[in-house]
Design a protein around this motif. Structure first.
Motif, short mmCIF file in Angstrom:
data_model
loop_
_atom_site.label_atom_id
_atom_site.label_comp_id
_atom_site.label_asym_id
_atom_site.label_seq_id
_atom_site.Cartn_x
_atom_site.Cartn_y
_atom_site.Cartn_z
N THR A 125 0.83 -1.20 0.00
CA THR A 125 0.00 0.00 0.00
C THR A 125 0.87 1.25 0.00
O THR A 125 0.58 2.22 -0.71
N MET A 126 1.92 1.23 0.78
CA MET A 126 2.83 2.37 0.81
C MET A 126 3.49 2.58 -0.55
O MET A 126 3.63 3.70 -1.03
N ALA A 127 3.89 1.48 -1.19
CA ALA A 127 4.52 1.58 -2.51
C ALA A 127 3.53 2.12 -3.53
O ALA A 127 3.91 2.91 -4.41
N ASN A 128 2.26 1.72 -3.43
CA ASN A 128 1.25 2.25 -4.36
C ASN A 128 1.03 3.74 -4.15
O ASN A 128 0.73 4.47 -5.09
N GLY A 129 1.19 4.20 -2.92
CA GLY A 129 1.09 5.63 -2.65
C GLY A 129 2.20 6.41 -3.31
O GLY A 129 2.01 7.55 -3.74
N CYS A 130 3.37 5.81 -3.41
CA CYS A 130 4.50 6.48 -4.08
C CYS A 130 4.29 6.57 -5.59
O CYS A 130 4.88 7.41 -6.25
N LYS A 131 3.43 5.70 -6.12
CA LYS A 131 3.15 5.74 -7.55
C LYS A 131 2.55 7.09 -7.95
O LYS A 131 2.84 7.61 -9.01
N ALA A 132 1.74 7.65 -7.07
CA ALA A 132 1.12 8.94 -7.37
C ALA A 132 2.17 10.04 -7.49
O ALA A 132 2.00 10.99 -8.25
N LYS A 133 3.27 9.90 -6.75
CA LYS A 133 4.31 10.94 -6.77
C LYS A 133 5.25 10.80 -7.96
O LYS A 133 5.54 11.77 -8.64
N ASP A 134 5.75 9.58 -8.19
CA ASP A 134 6.77 9.42 -9.23
C ASP A 134 6.29 8.68 -10.48
O ASP A 134 7.04 8.53 -11.43
N GLY A 135 5.06 8.18 -10.50
CA GLY A 135 4.50 7.54 -11.69
C GLY A 135 5.03 6.16 -11.98
O GLY A 135 4.84 5.64 -13.07
N VAL A 136 5.67 5.52 -11.01
CA VAL A 136 6.24 4.19 -11.20
C VAL A 136 5.44 3.18 -10.38
O VAL A 136 5.18 3.40 -9.20
N SER A 137 5.03 2.08 -11.00
CA SER A 137 4.37 0.99 -10.28
C SER A 137 5.43 0.09 -9.67
O SER A 137 6.47 -0.16 -10.29
N TYR A 138 5.17 -0.41 -8.47
CA TYR A 138 6.14 -1.25 -7.78
C TYR A 138 5.58 -2.63 -7.50
O TYR A 138 4.41 -2.77 -7.13
N LYS A 139 6.42 -3.64 -7.68
CA LYS A 139 6.10 -5.00 -7.28
C LYS A 139 7.07 -5.34 -6.16
O LYS A 139 8.28 -5.10 -6.28
N ILE A 140 6.57 -5.89 -5.05
CA ILE A 140 7.42 -6.22 -3.90
C ILE A 140 7.49 -7.73 -3.75
O ILE A 140 6.47 -8.40 -3.74
N GLN A 141 8.71 -8.24 -3.65
CA GLN A 141 8.96 -9.66 -3.43
C GLN A 141 9.77 -9.83 -2.16
O GLN A 141 10.65 -9.01 -1.86
N VAL A 142 9.45 -10.90 -1.41
CA VAL A 142 10.22 -11.23 -0.21
C VAL A 142 10.92 -12.56 -0.47
O VAL A 142 10.28 -13.53 -0.87
N VAL A 143 12.24 -12.57 -0.30
CA VAL A 143 13.02 -13.79 -0.52
C VAL A 143 13.86 -14.09 0.71
O VAL A 143 14.19 -13.20 1.49
N VAL A 144 14.20 -15.36 0.87
CA VAL A 144 15.05 -15.79 1.98
C VAL A 144 16.49 -15.68 1.56
O VAL A 144 16.89 -16.06 0.46
N LYS A 145 17.31 -15.12 2.44
CA LYS A 145 18.74 -14.99 2.20
C LYS A 145 19.42 -16.32 2.32
O LYS A 145 19.16 -17.12 3.13
#
Length: 79
Positions: A59-79
């Motif tokens: 949700t936070m990343a989608n809020g940034c889309k309004a500012k910079d026009g970039v869509s974000y996909k978030i992935q979580v991986v194990v180190k």
């Protein structure tokens, strides 16, 4: 900006904050992929019950889309 926020947020949630790394890869001008690498014992904490924690980050990343026009996909991986 968004990667630093996600990194700080993730470090507050997990038990081993030293193992948290966040990378951003631009796929094209309008799309980026953010990868959060965490210790295997912390993957459940970062995702949260019913996915609530990771959804908050999305949700936070989608809020940034309004500012910079970039869509974000978030992935979580194990180190």
């Amino acid at each position: 900006m968004i990667t630093k926020f996600i990194e700080n947020y993730a470090k507050l949630i997990v038990g081993v904050p030293e193992d948290v790394t966040v990378t951003k890869e631009l796929i094209d001008d309008n799309f980026a992929e953010i990868t959060i690498s965490v210790n295997s014992v912390d993957i459940g904490k970062l995702i949260g019950k019913n996915g609530n924690m990771i959804n908050a980050l999305k949700t936070m990343a989608n809020g940034c889309k309004a500012k910079d026009g970039v869509s974000y996909k978030i992935q979580v991986v194990v180190k």
